[in-house]
Design an enzyme around this catalytic site. Structure first.
Site, short mmCIF file in Angstrom:
data_model
loop_
_atom_site.label_atom_id
_atom_site.label_comp_id
_atom_site.label_asym_id
_atom_site.label_seq_id
_atom_site.Cartn_x
_atom_site.Cartn_y
_atom_site.Cartn_z
N CYS A 197 -70.52 77.48 -65.68
CA CYS A 197 -69.48 77.65 -64.67
C CYS A 197 -70.10 78.19 -63.39
CB CYS A 197 -68.40 78.61 -65.18
SG CYS A 197 -66.94 78.68 -64.11
N CYS A 212 -66.06 85.03 -63.89
CA CYS A 212 -64.84 85.80 -64.11
C CYS A 212 -65.07 86.87 -65.17
CB CYS A 212 -63.69 84.88 -64.52
SG CYS A 212 -63.34 83.59 -63.31
N TYR A 248 -63.31 88.51 -67.27
CA TYR A 248 -62.68 88.44 -68.59
C TYR A 248 -63.00 87.15 -69.34
CZ TYR A 248 -59.22 85.86 -65.80
OH TYR A 248 -58.61 84.97 -64.95
N CYS A 249 -63.84 86.28 -68.79
CA CYS A 249 -64.06 84.97 -69.42
C CYS A 249 -64.94 85.10 -70.66
CB CYS A 249 -64.69 84.00 -68.43
SG CYS A 249 -64.91 82.35 -69.13
N CYS A 278 -49.54 75.37 -79.75
CA CYS A 278 -50.07 75.86 -81.02
C CYS A 278 -49.88 77.36 -81.20
CB CYS A 278 -51.55 75.50 -81.14
SG CYS A 278 -52.62 76.16 -79.83
N ASP A 314 -60.54 76.21 -79.60
CA ASP A 314 -61.24 76.65 -78.40
C ASP A 314 -61.54 78.14 -78.42
OD1 ASP A 314 -62.26 76.29 -75.70
OD2 ASP A 314 -60.44 77.29 -75.01
N CYS A 348 -43.43 90.47 -89.85
CA CYS A 348 -43.19 89.21 -89.14
C CYS A 348 -42.21 88.34 -89.92
CB CYS A 348 -44.50 88.46 -88.94
SG CYS A 348 -45.62 89.22 -87.75
#
Length: 427
Positions: free
Chosen positions: A30, A34, A36-37, A291, A313, A354
């Site tokens: 990239c 960033c 937080y990436c 998802c 991912d 939950c």
């Protein structure tokens, strides 16, 4: 044709079912840095590789992917890193190949997620001509966006992003905005929302909560962007029960989304489309388009520049590698015991809290990557953002149900703006 070949030819169409795939033509490479990436650290998986997808891998990928997808619309989704680093010629070839390899009854659509800093008129013309859907990553107005979304020199990127955004608008490219919700912008929901709606004219918005996990004793490493003292990346994994200072708090996430929802429900229904709202309305009818809030997952893979395929991912880690497209078929990877178990675990590992939750229909426990908190009874597996999700979905539910009734009556959901309505939480 032999008997076995004939049987296989009959069976193969039944194997074709739609699935999602994020394809990374530049791996984790990239032009931004960033803070937080988590994905920048994935470069360590490939050593000295330049992280550029080859023509052979592109062809193998498109051939296998299109063969595995059913007839009808098929989306080819490009992501990074920063995918535009691969250059226009690569994407011209990708479009050409996809058109050549698609079956007659397939309608190929392309989508790309970008930071937009490299978008110029040549890109704008190409993306418009080929009807790409372009997602642009923006975290709000300049003073909020530039807190974490910086370039390699540590300078903010907002001006460059907006320049690219304006190019896309000038060429009539279909766009949406992906905004991460983090410690810098979480307390400014309406400022962020109005920047997108009023300043940029954006109509389609996604809000993604930043949750960065930290293993005890590695706080300094995580705060440094997963870099060691020499500035080299260390692989980020979905492990640990702590979080970084950049992570949005559960209460902030809930307040952020409810404030935006209250603004939207009074004036923007049918004009601005917010992913979480659309997804919640779909869940009301048993339809799960995201998802994160589907009962099960495992149907959204990630593929790297070299053809390696991973479960998700968010799980591009050695333990979640399924295979490589140069020698594996997508249906086999999706149906592998490992991936099927990965998908089922989302439902079967929900804690008791939950299972009894009144907004489970909309939440379904959220993303497994964030399930590292404990319930009131000390049971593990609760989503870190549980409080925020509960606030958000409880707050939205009356209006969502009202919109559902309107749709069932054949009326547009926007008619809800004609009704006086109350909300269940403050903004």
């Amino acid at each position: 044709m032999s008997g076995a070949e004939s049987a296989r030819a009959v069976r193969e169409p039944a194997l074709r079912r739609p699935f999602a795939l994020m394809t990374k033509p530049t791996g984790a490479a990239c032009n931004l840095d960033c803070s937080y990436c988590f994905f920048l650290s994935k470069e360590v998986l490939w050593g000295e590789s330049d992280q550029r997808m080859s023509h052979d891998t592109l062809h193998a990928y498109l051939s296998s992917y299109l063969d595995a997808q059913p007839d009808g619309p098929v989306t080819i989704a490009w992501q990074g890193g920063e995918p535009t680093l691969r250059g226009l010629d690569f994407f011209r070839e990708a479009v050409r190949l996809a058109t050549e390899l698609a079956r007659p009854r397939q309608q190929v659509e392309h989508a790309i997620q970008t930071n937009a800093t490299l978008i110029d008129d040549s890109w704008g013309e190409f993306l418009a001509e080929n009807k790409f859907l372009v997602g642009v990553s923006i975290d709000g107005p300049k003073h909020l966006h530039d807190t974490y979304r910086v370039n390699k020199a540590g300078r903010g990127s907002h001006d460059q992003v907006i320049r690219g955004w304006n190019v896309l608008q000038r060429h009539g490219v279909d766009t949406n905005i992906l905004c991460t919700v983090n410690a810098a912008n979480a307390d400014h929901p309406l400022e962020v929302y109005r920047h997108f709606r009023d300043d940029l004219g954006a109509k389609f918005l996604q809000f993604i909560p930043v949750v960065e996990r930290v293993v005890a004793g590695q706080e300094h490493l995580a705060e440094a962007g997963y870099k060691d003292t020499d500035g080299h990346h260390v692989l980020y994994r979905q492990q640990g029960e702590g979080v970084t200072s950049r992570t949005v708090r559960p209460d902030q996430w809930g307040r952020f989304m409810t404030a935006i929802f209250d603004e939207w429900i009074t004036r923007d229904v049918g004009e601005v489309f917010i992913q979480h709202v659309d997804v919640t309305l779909g869940a009301l009818f048993g339809q799960y388009s995201l998802c994160v809030h589907a009962p099960e997952c495992g149907n959204a893979l990630a593929m790297e520049h070299n053809g390696d395929v991973y479960s998700c991912d968010h799980y591009v880690e050695p333990d979640y590698k399924l295979g490589n497209i140069h020698h594996d078929r997508f249906p086999d990877l999706l149906d592998s015991p490992k991936q099927r178990q990965f998908g089922r675990d989302k439902r079967t590992q929900l804690p008791h809290q939950c299972l009894q939750c009144p907004v489970r229909w909309a939440c379904n426990g959220g993303c497994p990557k964030d399930r590292f908190a404990t319930t009131r009874d000390g049971e593990p597996g609760l989503n870190y953002l549980c409080q925020g999700y509960y606030t958000m979905f409880t707050h939205m539910q009356p209006a969502i149900e009202a919109m559902g009734h309107l749709l069932q009556a054949g009326r547009p959901a926007s008619d809800i703006m004609e009704r006086p309505h109350t909300t269940s939480a403050g903004t």
